[in-house]
Write a protein that holds these residues in place. Sequence first.
Motif, PDB file in Angstrom:
ATOM      1  N   PRO A  78       0.047  -6.644  -1.517  1.00 28.47           N
ATOM      2  CA  PRO A  78      -0.469  -6.178  -2.804  1.00 28.47           C
ATOM      3  C   PRO A  78      -1.895  -6.663  -3.083  1.00 28.47           C
ATOM      4  CG  PRO A  78       1.024  -8.008  -3.157  1.00 28.47           C
ATOM      5  CD  PRO A  78       1.082  -7.670  -1.682  1.00 28.47           C
ATOM      6  N   SER A  81      -4.200  -3.736  -2.856  1.00 30.95           N
ATOM      7  CA  SER A  81      -3.775  -2.553  -3.600  1.00 30.95           C
ATOM      8  C   SER A  81      -4.954  -1.991  -4.404  1.00 30.95           C
ATOM      9  CB  SER A  81      -2.594  -2.918  -4.505  1.00 30.95           C
ATOM     10  OG  SER A  81      -2.943  -3.911  -5.440  1.00 30.95           O
ATOM     11  N   LYS A 102       8.917  -2.791  -3.296  1.00 31.83           N
ATOM     12  CA  LYS A 102       9.187  -3.353  -1.965  1.00 31.83           C
ATOM     13  C   LYS A 102      10.394  -2.676  -1.314  1.00 31.83           C
ATOM     14  CE  LYS A 102       8.968  -7.602  -3.597  1.00 31.83           C
ATOM     15  NZ  LYS A 102       9.084  -9.067  -3.670  1.00 31.83           N
ATOM     16  N   GLU A 116       5.885 -11.289   1.106  1.00 29.85           N
ATOM     17  CA  GLU A 116       6.645 -11.678  -0.078  1.00 29.85           C
ATOM     18  C   GLU A 116       5.960 -12.772  -0.889  1.00 29.85           C
ATOM     19  OE1 GLU A 116       9.496 -10.285  -1.038  1.00 29.85           O
ATOM     20  OE2 GLU A 116      10.158  -9.220   0.753  1.00 29.85           O
ATOM     21  N   TRP A 122       2.988  -8.124  -6.690  1.00 32.45           N
ATOM     22  CA  TRP A 122       3.828  -6.958  -6.403  1.00 32.45           C
ATOM     23  C   TRP A 122       4.220  -6.252  -7.695  1.00 32.45           C
ATOM     24  CZ3 TRP A 122       4.758  -4.116  -2.311  1.00 32.45           C
ATOM     25  CH2 TRP A 122       4.495  -4.662  -1.050  1.00 32.45           C
TER      26      TRP A 122
END
Length: 190
Positions: A78, A81, A102, A116, A122
Amino acid sequence: MELVFIRHGQEEHTLFPPESLHITDPGLTEAGRLQAISLQKQFPLSETDLIISSPLRRTLQTAQIWSEGTCCEKVVSPLVSPRMFPQNPEWAALPCDNLLPKEKVKEEFNDFFIEEQFGEWWSKGINKSSEQVFASIAKRFLNRCKQTGKERIYIISHDGTITSYRQYMTGRKLSRNDFPKEIGDLKINF
């Protein structure tokens, strides 16, 4: 280490603006798919290469098509992003820039490793993060890249994000005129 930022291929949501900018989860157009295939000749991949992709369908599709038939490592982060450039707190993020959950990435792009450790990003992405917050994000992401030990890392991302990283890394003031075109690339030695 060389970082190669690549803007994703032509996407569905830019064909008929401004209405099409409100499409949720847009993918690549046929022209975008052909552009992604062209990356195979422009940047041939091997098993020693690393691709880091933004968690949106159009970037994941670009990376998937480009890497077809290779065993390179593929990661979703992310921290690359979509990001508005320049930042304006009055602007709203568009539906076309919502991150894929996810679970959806795991289901549809199961050959990608999901980072993660960046959990907080996220849920909200980096689209509207302030310059100060983005500087912290960029530092964290670049440190993560260094830790891979790779000589070259390819990053599939978005025009505003690439320009934000470029401005952060070079210290030069940039504008929307500095945006990369579809499948445009930017190489930075770091």
